[in-house]
Motif scaffolding. Structure first.
Motif: not given
Length: 408
Positions: A246-255, A178-185
C-alpha cells in the motif's frame, strides 16, 4: 438470477499542464542550482571557484529571467496572475511560490549586479553601446562592499531553498497522482537540477571561450556527487514501491506496470544515468597529464547531463498526466506544433539564448568579482582562468587579460 451492470462515464479532460510547465520547472531548477554553484566564490570567498562562479552567474541570471515567462504562459490566462496576490491562500504551495518567486528574481538581479559592478566601472570608457551600458549600470565610483554582496547572496540562497521546496511540494501533495504523491519526488528534482546545472556550466565553459580547466574539474566533481545522490534516491524510491503493498509509491508502480513505454523510459533513464556516472568517474580518475586533453570533451557530458535534467521533468510533468485517473489504460498525448507544444519549447530555449547573447555583448560578466572597485579588475586573474600544470606559458599569459572578446 438477475444481474445489473453499472456503467460509469467520466468526461475526458485535456491535460492540465502543458510543455510550458516543463520549461518552467527546468529553467527554475537551473537557476537555483547555478546560484548555489556560484556561491562558493561570490558568497563564501573561495577564489579557486571564481571562473566557475562567473559562468554560473551568467547561467543563473539568464534562466531566472526566462523561467517566469514560461510560468506565465502555463497559466493559460497570464493576465490573471494578479489573482495570486489578490486572493492569497496560505495553504496553497502555488500561492506561496507566487510570493517567493518575485523576491528570488530581485535577489538574483541584485547579486549579479553586485558581482559585475566593479567590471562595469572599469568599462565605462569603452566605446559604443558597451560603454554606455557600463556608465548607466555602474552607479558611480564607490567600491562595491564585500559585506553587501555576501548579505545579498545569503538572502538569495535562502529564497532559492524556498523555490526548491515549493516546486517539489506543489507536485508531491497531489494525491490524485500517485506518481507525484511521494516524498521521493522533491529530492529527485533537486539532484537532477544540480546534474543539469553542472552540465550547463560545462557547455558554457566551452562555447564562451573561457575554457577554464579548473571549472571543468569542479563541475565534473559536482556531476559525480549529484549522480551518486540521484542514484540513491531513485533506488530508494523503487525499493519503497516493490516492498510495499500500500502507499503512493506502490500505487504508482502498479499504475504503470503494464506500460511498455514506461518500462522503456525507466530503462533509458537508468542506463543514461549509469553511463554518465561512469564517464565522469573515468575522467576524474585519469592521470593528471591526460586530464587536459580529456577535459576538453567534458562539454559532451554536459549535454548528456542537461538532457537528463530536462527529460526527468518531461516524464514527471507530461508522461504522468497520460496515466488515466478514473479509467483503465493511458491517455495519448501528441505534442502539438503550436505555441503550447513544440513552438513553445523551442521558443523558450531561444529566448534564453537571446538573453545570454545580449548579456555577453553588453555586460563584462567574465570579470565578475567578489566585491571591490574598478581598480581590482585590472589586477591579473590568470590564476582563475588557467592551470599552471596543464597549460604552457604562452596560453597562461593569454588568460591574464580578462573580459569579453571583441565583437567587432
Amino acid at each position: 438470477m438477475n444481474s445489473m451492470a453499472i456503467e460509469l462515464l467520466a468526461p475526458r479532460y485535456a491535460i492540465a499542464w502543458y510543455p510550458w510547465a516543463v520549461q518552467y520547472f527546468f529553467l527554475i531548477a537551473l537557476s537555483w542550482a547555478t546560484l548555489w554553484l556560484a556561491a562558493p566564490a561570490l558568497v563564501f570567498g573561495r577564489q579557486r571557484w571564481l571562473p566557475s562562479a562567473r559562468l554560473a552567474m551568467l547561467a543563473c541570471l539568464t534562466t531566472t529571467l526566462v523561467a517566469p515567462v514560461a510560468l506565465l504562459a502555463d497559466l493559460h490566462q497570464p493576465l490573471r496572475f494578479w489573482h495570486f496576490y489578490a486572493y492569497a491562500t496560505s495553504s496553497s504551495w502555488m500561492s506561496i511560490g507566487s510570493l517567493l518567486l518575485p523576491l528570488y528574481v530581485v535577489g538574483v538581479l541584485l547579486l549579479a549586479w553586485l558581482a559585475w559592478r566593479p567590471a562595469l566601472q572599469a568599462n565605462r570608457q569603452a566605446p559604443g553601446l558597451r560603454g554606455l551600458v557600463a556608465r548607466l549600470l555602474s552607479f558611480g565610483d564607490a567600491p562595491t562592499p564585500r559585506a553587501l554582496l555576501v548579505l545579498v547572496g545569503l538572502a538569495t540562497l535562502a529564497l532559492s531553498a524556498g523555490i526548491m521546496l515549493y516546486t517539489g511540494a506543489e507536485l508531491a501533495i497531489v494525491k490524485a497522482r500517485p506518481l507525484w504523491n511521494t516524498v521521493w519526488l522533491p529530492p529527485m528534482l533537486v539532484t537532477t537540477g544540480f546534474i543539469a546545472a553542472a552540465g550547463l556550466i560545462l557547455v558554457l565553459n566551452r562555447v564562451s571561450g573561457l575554457r577554464a580547466p579548473a571549472s571543468n574539474g569542479q563541475m565534473l566533481k559536482v556531476l559525480l556527487g549529484a549522480c551518486v545522490v540521484a542514484g540513491l534516491v531513485a533506488g530508494s524510491w523503487f525499493l519503497d514501491g516493490i516492498n510495499a503493498n500500500v502507499g503512493s509509491v506502490a500505487a504508482a508502480l502498479d499504475s504503470v506496470r503494464a506500460s511498455p513505454s514506461w518500462r522503456s523510459t525507466a530503462l533509458w533513464g537508468g542506463l543514461t544515468g549509469v553511463a554518465l556516472f561512469g564517464a565522469v568517474l573515468y575522467l576524474l580518475t585519469r592521470p593528471a597529464a591526460r586530464r587536459p586533453a580529456l577535459y576538453a570533451w567534458a562539454w559532451v557530458l554536459g549535454l548528456v547531463a542537461i538532457h537528463m535534467g530536462w527529460m526527468f521533468r518531461w516524464v514527471v510533468l507530461m508522461d504522468v498526466q497520460h496515466v488515466a485517473r478514473n479509467s483503465a489504460g493511458f491517455h495519448h498525448y501528441g505534442i502539438p506544433a503550436g505555441s503550447s507544444g513544440l513552438l513553445g519549447i523551442v521558443g523558450t530555449f531561444g529566448l534564453w539564448l537571446a538573453a545570454v547573447l545580449v548579456i555577453d555583448l553588453l555586460i563584462p560578466w567574465r570579470q565578475a568579482r567578489q566585491g571591490g572597485s574598478a581598480a581590482d579588475v585590472s589586477l591579473s586573474d590568470s590564476s582563475d582562468n588557467s592551470d599552471s600544470t596543464a597549460q604552457p606559458d604562452a596560453k597562461r599569459a593569454a588568460h591574464t587579460t580578462e573580459g569579453a572578446p571583441s565583437h567587432g
